[in-house]
Design a protein around this motif. Structure first.
Motif, short mmCIF file in Angstrom:
data_model
loop_
_atom_site.label_atom_id
_atom_site.label_comp_id
_atom_site.label_asym_id
_atom_site.label_seq_id
_atom_site.Cartn_x
_atom_site.Cartn_y
_atom_site.Cartn_z
N PRO A 19 13.04 -0.38 2.89
CA PRO A 19 12.98 0.17 1.53
C PRO A 19 12.58 -0.88 0.48
CG PRO A 19 14.87 1.07 2.68
CD PRO A 19 14.29 -0.02 3.56
N GLN A 20 13.00 -2.13 0.67
CA GLN A 20 12.62 -3.17 -0.28
C GLN A 20 11.12 -3.46 -0.22
OE1 GLN A 20 14.58 -4.62 -2.75
NE2 GLN A 20 12.53 -5.17 -3.40
N THR A 21 10.56 -3.49 0.98
CA THR A 21 9.12 -3.68 1.11
C THR A 21 8.37 -2.54 0.44
OG1 THR A 21 9.32 -4.94 3.16
CG2 THR A 21 7.21 -3.83 2.78
N LEU A 22 8.84 -1.31 0.65
CA LEU A 22 8.21 -0.15 -0.01
C LEU A 22 8.30 -0.28 -1.52
CD1 LEU A 22 9.59 2.61 2.37
CD2 LEU A 22 7.20 1.86 2.20
N ALA A 23 9.46 -0.73 -2.03
CA ALA A 23 9.63 -0.92 -3.48
C ALA A 23 8.67 -1.99 -3.99
CB ALA A 23 11.07 -1.30 -3.80
N ASN A 24 8.52 -3.07 -3.25
CA ASN A 24 7.57 -4.13 -3.64
C ASN A 24 6.15 -3.59 -3.69
OD1 ASN A 24 9.70 -5.94 -3.75
ND2 ASN A 24 9.27 -6.85 -1.76
N TRP A 25 5.79 -2.79 -2.70
CA TRP A 25 4.46 -2.21 -2.68
C TRP A 25 4.25 -1.26 -3.84
CZ3 TRP A 25 4.32 -0.89 3.25
CH2 TRP A 25 4.02 -2.05 3.97
N ARG A 26 5.27 -0.45 -4.17
CA ARG A 26 5.15 0.45 -5.33
C ARG A 26 4.92 -0.36 -6.59
NH1 ARG A 26 9.59 2.88 -2.85
NH2 ARG A 26 11.03 2.13 -4.45
N TRP A 27 5.69 -1.42 -6.75
CA TRP A 27 5.59 -2.26 -7.95
C TRP A 27 4.21 -2.89 -8.06
CZ3 TRP A 27 4.93 -7.52 -8.96
CH2 TRP A 27 5.19 -7.90 -10.28
N SER A 28 3.67 -3.37 -6.93
CA SER A 28 2.36 -4.04 -6.96
C SER A 28 1.19 -3.06 -6.82
CB SER A 28 2.29 -5.10 -5.86
OG SER A 28 2.34 -4.51 -4.58
N GLY A 29 1.48 -1.80 -6.51
CA GLY A 29 0.42 -0.81 -6.38
C GLY A 29 -0.41 -0.94 -5.12
N THR A 30 0.18 -1.47 -4.06
CA THR A 30 -0.60 -1.71 -2.85
C THR A 30 -0.21 -0.85 -1.65
OG1 THR A 30 0.90 -3.49 -2.18
CG2 THR A 30 -1.04 -4.12 -3.46
N GLY A 31 0.87 -0.14 -1.71
CA GLY A 31 1.35 0.62 -0.55
C GLY A 31 0.84 2.04 -0.54
N PRO A 32 1.46 2.85 0.33
CA PRO A 32 1.06 4.26 0.41
C PRO A 32 1.45 5.03 -0.84
CG PRO A 32 2.97 3.83 1.81
CD PRO A 32 2.51 2.51 1.29
N ASP A 33 0.74 6.12 -1.11
CA ASP A 33 1.07 6.99 -2.24
C ASP A 33 2.49 7.51 -2.08
OD1 ASP A 33 -1.50 6.63 -3.15
OD2 ASP A 33 -2.22 8.57 -2.42
N TYR A 34 3.16 7.74 -3.20
CA TYR A 34 4.53 8.25 -3.17
C TYR A 34 4.74 9.27 -4.26
CZ TYR A 34 5.32 4.95 -7.00
OH TYR A 34 5.24 4.27 -8.18
N ILE A 35 5.85 9.95 -4.18
CA ILE A 35 6.24 10.95 -5.17
C ILE A 35 7.53 10.46 -5.82
CG2 ILE A 35 7.06 13.32 -5.50
CD1 ILE A 35 5.46 13.97 -2.91
#
Length: 68
Positions: A19-35
């Protein structure tokens, strides 16, 4: 591909991303799309399985390709 909605914990269980990696990706705009189900810091985050699968496919590197 199905469009099941997954929590960050479910993504961790099925794909191995914490979950922390996913949060980091959301913050940096580099991960998968999310809702995000509601605004602000308390908004619940969900991921569509189909978007995770599409993002993973886009991350694939062809062996022997020109870029290294």
């Amino acid at each position: 591909m199905t469009s099941d909605l997954l929590t960050p914990r479910q993504v961790q269980t099925e794909y191995g991303f914490s979950p922390q990696t996913l949060a980091n990706w959301r913050w940096s705009g580099t991960g998968p799309d999310y809702i995000k189900t509601s605004p602000g810091r308390g908004g619940r985050i969900r991921y569509r399985r189909s978007r995770i699968e599409a993002w993973l496919s886009a991350q694939s590197v062809t062996v022997g390709g020109n870029a290294a």
